[in-house]
Design an enzyme around this catalytic site. Structure first.
Site: not given
Length: 396
Positions: A303-304, A287, A208
């Site tokens: 996992p949080d 790849k 991100n």
């Protein structure tokens, strides 16, 4: 005074904001610092060396080839004298010179000759600040450990409105010589920062836009408040904050493992990292070759970290972040209650002037009994404000 005897070498370059520098000198001296001033030729068009000499009580230096000064290697003497080198205002031209290591005047030579940390307070037209060349130079200098204060948003001398104003003298003085009460003295703070990378194959991954700047600023702010700080960092290009223990990870699972191993010894946990919600269920060992028109990947939840920490039997005081693009308050309060957090800081990442990859941010902080809006500011300033709020809420 906390900063009695600190030697500040102030470099002034040729921007209209130079007229504020006599006041900046006075503000630095009021904090106990010794101040010596170096001006460029263009700076002298905006501010008088005589006025700077009067307020600093020291001769102002302006010439690399001054015969009297250079008989004693004056530029080396100044470089060694400085505990901190502050350039305010710093023009786009000066940033470019520093990026490429030019040394064609006294100030740029001092920047290369000193071992002191360098801090820059930029000041320029908003279009110049946004220019790709300036942003490239900004990133290069930050990678080398140069600290930036600002620029601030607002109306400029040319009539434009946007980022590019030099911070006010008191703000600069407070940031470079912070009078910080040790609100977190003896406390252990664990912070996550940056993005995570979820591998698809050996050459591809999902990530991100998080730069890690806010988390790193929080780590530095907590350290200045007296805390013992551990920073769990995803892949970023930032220099580690001084005095902070840094643990580097890549994936969300690695970050979860690292946090759970260290959180037992923590009084406060701050989940500032932009952790990937999902990862590919399987990483290809080779790849993936381009063949079919479509490629289908199956993902599984990560996992949080924030929730797992907040639900521990002896959970630390837990602050989460909510980076949203709409319904900011609604989503933040839902996350606060659902994950059993003590506080949550929400920001609008749809605004290109704040949030991811920006030098500035704005936050609204929520806790069960209230909320507080922290207006748009440099991330270092905002981090200090947020950590002071955390310290106050923690003690309650």
């Amino acid at each position: 005074m906390q900063h009695q005897g600190t030697n500040i070498l102030l470099g002034i370059t040729g921007g209209i904001a130079a007229y504020k520098t006599p006041d900046l000198v006075r503000k630095l001296i009021a904090k106990g610092a010794n101040v010596r001033v170096v001006v460029t030729d263009s700076a002298k068009e905006f501010v008088s060396p005589l006025s700077l000499q009067a307020v600093s009580s020291n001769t102002v230096s302006d010439n690399l080839l001054d015969k009297d000064a250079e008989a004693a290697m004056g530029h080396i003497e100044l470089a060694k004298w400085a505990d901190k080198l502050l350039v305010a205002p710093a023009t786009a031209n000066f940033m470019a010179k520093l990026t490429y290591g030019l040394a064609d005047d006294l100030l740029s030579t001092l920047c290369l000759a000193t071992a002191a940390p360098i801090t820059i307070a930029p000041a320029m037209n908003q279009q110049m600040w946004h220019a790709p060349a300036t942003q490239h130079n900004l990133n290069q200098l930050m990678d080398r450990g140069v600290q930036f204060l600002g620029p601030a948003q607002g109306e400029q001398a040319c009539g434009d409105v946007g980022p590019g104003r030099m911070l006010e003298p008191q703000e600069i003085a407070d940031l470079i010589l912070p009078d910080v009460p040790k609100l977190l003295l003896g406390k252990r703070v664990l912070i996550t920062a940056g993005p995570t990378r979820e591998d698809i194959d050996p050459v591809r991954y999902i990530t991100n836009h998080s730069s890690g700047k806010m988390g790193y600023a929080l780590a530095q702010a907590a350290q200045k408040l007296g805390a013992e700080v551990t920073l769990v960092s995803g892949p970023v290009t930032l220099s580690p904050p001084s005095g902070v223990n840094i643990l580097k990870v890549s994936s969300a699972e690695q970050m979860h493992t690292c946090v759970m191993q260290n959180v037992k010894n923590s009084d406060i946990f701050i989940g500032c990292a932009a952790v990937a919600d999902y990862r590919p269920i399987q990483k290809n060992s080779q790849k993936i070759k381009k063949s079919d028109q479509e490629l289908t990947l199956t993902f599984v939840k990560n996992p949080d970290i924030l929730s797992d920490v907040a639900h521990l039997a002896n959970a630390p005081f837990t602050l989460g972040f909510a980076a949203e693009t709409q319904n900011i308050k609604q989503y933040a309060l839902g996350k606060l209650q659902r994950k059993k957090l003590n506080m949550i800081a929400a920001n609008d990442v749809s605004d290109e002037n704040i949030g991811f990859n920006s030098e500035q941010n704005a936050l609204t902080v929520f806790w069960p009994e209230g909320e507080l809006k922290l207006e748009i500011a440099d991330k270092n300033i905002l981090a200090t404000q947020l950590m002071e709020l955390v310290a106050k809420r923690y003690t309650k």
